[in-house]
Design a protein around this motif. Structure first.
Motif, short mmCIF file in Angstrom:
data_model
loop_
_atom_site.label_atom_id
_atom_site.label_comp_id
_atom_site.label_asym_id
_atom_site.label_seq_id
_atom_site.Cartn_x
_atom_site.Cartn_y
_atom_site.Cartn_z
N ASP A 151 9.68 -32.19 4.62
CA ASP A 151 9.92 -31.02 3.75
C ASP A 151 11.40 -30.66 3.68
OD1 ASP A 151 7.34 -30.76 3.02
OD2 ASP A 151 6.82 -29.31 4.59
N GLU A 152 12.10 -30.86 4.80
CA GLU A 152 13.53 -30.48 4.84
C GLU A 152 14.44 -31.63 4.37
OE1 GLU A 152 14.75 -27.39 5.83
OE2 GLU A 152 12.62 -26.90 5.69
N GLY A 153 13.86 -32.80 4.06
CA GLY A 153 14.68 -33.95 3.63
C GLY A 153 15.48 -34.58 4.76
N ILE A 154 14.98 -34.48 6.00
CA ILE A 154 15.69 -35.05 7.16
C ILE A 154 15.20 -36.49 7.35
CG2 ILE A 154 16.01 -34.85 9.68
CD1 ILE A 154 15.39 -31.79 9.29
N PRO A 155 16.12 -37.47 7.47
CA PRO A 155 15.68 -38.87 7.65
C PRO A 155 14.80 -39.02 8.89
CG PRO A 155 18.05 -38.77 7.21
CD PRO A 155 17.58 -37.35 7.39
N LEU A 156 13.77 -39.84 8.77
CA LEU A 156 12.83 -40.02 9.88
C LEU A 156 13.37 -41.04 10.87
CD1 LEU A 156 9.39 -39.97 8.00
CD2 LEU A 156 10.76 -38.07 8.88
N SER A 157 13.00 -40.86 12.14
CA SER A 157 13.47 -41.75 13.21
C SER A 157 12.49 -42.90 13.38
CB SER A 157 13.55 -40.96 14.52
OG SER A 157 12.22 -40.58 14.88
N LYS A 158 12.88 -43.83 14.25
CA LYS A 158 12.01 -44.96 14.57
C LYS A 158 10.69 -44.44 15.16
CE LYS A 158 11.87 -49.03 17.46
NZ LYS A 158 12.62 -49.87 18.40
N GLU A 159 10.76 -43.45 16.05
CA GLU A 159 9.54 -42.90 16.67
C GLU A 159 8.64 -42.27 15.59
OE1 GLU A 159 12.69 -42.48 17.87
OE2 GLU A 159 12.27 -44.06 19.33
N ASP A 160 9.25 -41.58 14.64
CA ASP A 160 8.46 -41.00 13.53
C ASP A 160 7.72 -42.12 12.78
OD1 ASP A 160 9.54 -38.47 14.09
OD2 ASP A 160 11.17 -38.72 12.65
N GLY A 161 8.45 -43.18 12.49
CA GLY A 161 7.86 -44.30 11.74
C GLY A 161 6.67 -44.88 12.49
N LEU A 162 6.82 -45.02 13.80
CA LEU A 162 5.70 -45.58 14.59
C LEU A 162 4.50 -44.65 14.55
CD1 LEU A 162 7.72 -47.02 17.61
CD2 LEU A 162 6.46 -48.31 15.84
N ALA A 163 4.76 -43.34 14.62
CA ALA A 163 3.63 -42.39 14.57
C ALA A 163 2.92 -42.50 13.22
CB ALA A 163 4.15 -40.98 14.80
N GLU B 254 4.62 -59.99 13.71
CA GLU B 254 5.61 -58.93 13.92
C GLU B 254 4.98 -57.78 14.69
OE1 GLU B 254 3.86 -59.17 11.24
OE2 GLU B 254 3.39 -57.16 10.50
N THR B 255 5.82 -57.00 15.36
CA THR B 255 5.33 -55.80 16.05
C THR B 255 5.51 -54.59 15.11
OG1 THR B 255 7.52 -55.30 16.94
CG2 THR B 255 6.09 -56.73 18.28
N HIS B 256 4.87 -53.49 15.47
CA HIS B 256 5.08 -52.26 14.69
C HIS B 256 6.54 -51.84 14.75
CE1 HIS B 256 0.63 -50.79 14.65
NE2 HIS B 256 0.84 -51.78 13.85
N GLU B 257 7.14 -52.02 15.94
CA GLU B 257 8.56 -51.66 16.08
C GLU B 257 9.41 -52.46 15.10
OE1 GLU B 257 6.52 -52.08 18.57
OE2 GLU B 257 6.73 -50.29 19.83
N GLU B 258 9.10 -53.75 14.97
CA GLU B 258 9.90 -54.59 14.06
C GLU B 258 9.71 -54.15 12.59
OE1 GLU B 258 10.28 -58.76 16.58
OE2 GLU B 258 8.40 -58.31 15.57
N ARG B 259 8.51 -53.72 12.24
CA ARG B 259 8.33 -53.22 10.86
C ARG B 259 9.24 -52.02 10.60
NH1 ARG B 259 1.74 -52.79 9.95
NH2 ARG B 259 1.25 -54.98 10.34
N ILE B 260 9.26 -51.10 11.56
CA ILE B 260 10.05 -49.89 11.34
C ILE B 260 11.55 -50.21 11.38
CG2 ILE B 260 10.55 -47.55 12.20
CD1 ILE B 260 7.75 -47.88 10.95
N GLU B 261 11.94 -51.08 12.30
CA GLU B 261 13.37 -51.47 12.34
C GLU B 261 13.78 -52.13 11.02
OE1 GLU B 261 13.31 -53.88 15.87
OE2 GLU B 261 13.21 -52.10 17.17
#
Ligand code: V47
Length: 376
Positions: A17-29, A225-232
């Motif tokens: 909502d605030e337009g803040i870029p998401l982190s790797k941890e956010d992507g994994l969630a 690939e791992t989930h981490e690799e997708r987000i990276e």
């Protein structure tokens, strides 16, 4: 935002909502959540901030000009040796004739092929591209992947700057998004060791953008690939877009297992597909478009993806027998979808269908080059 069942998504909803870029941890969630309602509604809101009620498609002609390739990627069912049964290598006249079979009322020709020592050369492509532009000036050329451009540059001993300048001068409008696979050296060493590496894939796209050539980016998912690799992978693209803007669409490519060395990985599931679309929409805040390519995930999943962040369905393809990358790997999709079917699927999903070209200029449904010439 209403009730959010998965507590891990609550801070993410706030960031979105605030337009803040998401982190790797956010992507994994996002990739792992079972709360598809929240995921879908966040991705849909992010999509609507980019393209409102619009969902795009293109009237195009798709051609695989050669399947001769010696890169040896383990996910590939398409490649053939030049003397092998099933090898198809089209002379330049045939490629142009195939495009002309489509008539003139289309806005893009999309061509990809293998690392073919005979065909993948500037002597073949530059004259063919000039003939395309002379014959069909309103048709944008969406050609090659970064893997093919890397091959061309090495073959002709040219820098990426030099080769992209020559290709742009001959009419290149857009580079296709393939060859990206997964940007992890672990993955590339295992699966596609002979293909352009991550740093050079990204550099080719960045140099292309600076030369006035737009591009797409893909991610092959569903193998080792791992989930981490997708987000990276998504984060690397986001950084590349910040550094040298010019990517139009991100296209998740679901792995197809028939007839290749990674067959044991099997098919992706519908839920994994949907999570990848939504996660991509949310992670890639600086990409305007997320494409649900009907031939890859199938029309039905792609229509659902429109409510999970996707805003593009790719193109009609304009032929009955041309696509071989996915058809040799087991896709159940056909070879052609007409524009009325795109419009029906998009409208049923609650959106407004919009005809486009490779660079997302918009056209009325009934646009034709003849009508445009008459009104000029
Ligand atoms: O890089 C090959 C993929 C890509 C398989 O820009 C496979 O609009 C799944 O460039 N299962 C090439 N994927 C295709 C490409 C492309 C595709 C869609 C849209 C766009 C665009 C470009 O095809 C390769 C590889 O990642 N691929 N084999 C397979 N068995």
């Amino acid at each position: 935002m209403t009730f959010i069942a998965d507590p891990a998504l609550r801070p993410i909803a706030h960031k979105v909502d605030e337009g803040i870029p998401l982190s790797k941890e956010d992507g994994l969630a996002l990739l792992r959540t079972q709360d598809l309602h929240t995921l879908g509604s966040m991705a849909q809101r992010a999509k609507e901030r980019k393209s409102g009620r619009k969902v795009f498609y293109v009237l195009n002609r798709y051609i695989n000009s050669t399947n001769v390739c010696y890169a040896g990627c383990k996910f590939c069912s398409f490649a053939r040796g030049e003397k092998e049964a099933g090898a198809v290598r089209m002379p330049a006249d045939e490629v142009l004739a195939k495009a002309l079979e489509t008539g003139s009322n289309f806005n893009q020709v999309h061509i990809v092929g293998g690392h073919d020592p005979r065909q993948l050369s500037l002597d073949y492509w530059l004259p063919l591209m000039r003939r395309f532009k002379a014959t069909l000036p309103h048709v944008q050329l969406s050609l090659f992947t970064a893997a093919e451009i890397d091959y061309l540059a090495r073959r002709h001993r040219l820098s990426y700057e030099e080769i992209l300048r020559d290709l742009r001068a001959a009419g290149l409008d857009n580079i296709n998004g393939g060859g990206a696979e997964i940007f992890s050296e672990r993955f590339r060493k295992l699966v596609c060791p002979n293909k352009v590496d991550t740093a050079n894939w990204l550099r080719i796209h960045e140099v292309a953008h600076r030369a006035g050539v737009a591009s797409n980016a893909t991610m092959l998912y569903g193998t080792v690939e791992t989930h981490e690799e997708r987000i990276e992978h998504m984060i690397a693209l986001r950084e590349s877009q910040d550094c040298s803007p010019g990517y139009n669409a991100f296209i998740p490519l679901a792995f197809h297992p028939d007839g290749n060395e990674l067959n044991d990985c099997g098919w992706t599931t519908g839920l994994d597909d949907i999570r990848v679309f939504a996660t991509a929409r949310l992670m890639l805040h600086n990409f305007d478009h997320i494409k649900a390519y009907w031939m890859i995930q199938g029309l039905k999943v792609c229509q659902v993806a429109l409510q999970f962040g996707a805003d593009d369905m790719d193109g009609t393809h304009g032929s009955t027998d041309e696509e071989r990358i996915y058809h040799s790997a087991g896709t159940q999709s056909g070879q052609y979808v007409d524009d009325r079917e795109f419009r029906r699927l998009i409208e049923e999903a609650g959106y407004v269908p919009v005809r486009r070209n490779s660079t997302y200029e918009e056209f009325p449904f009934d646009w034709t080059p003849a009508a445009e010439a008459a009104s000029a």
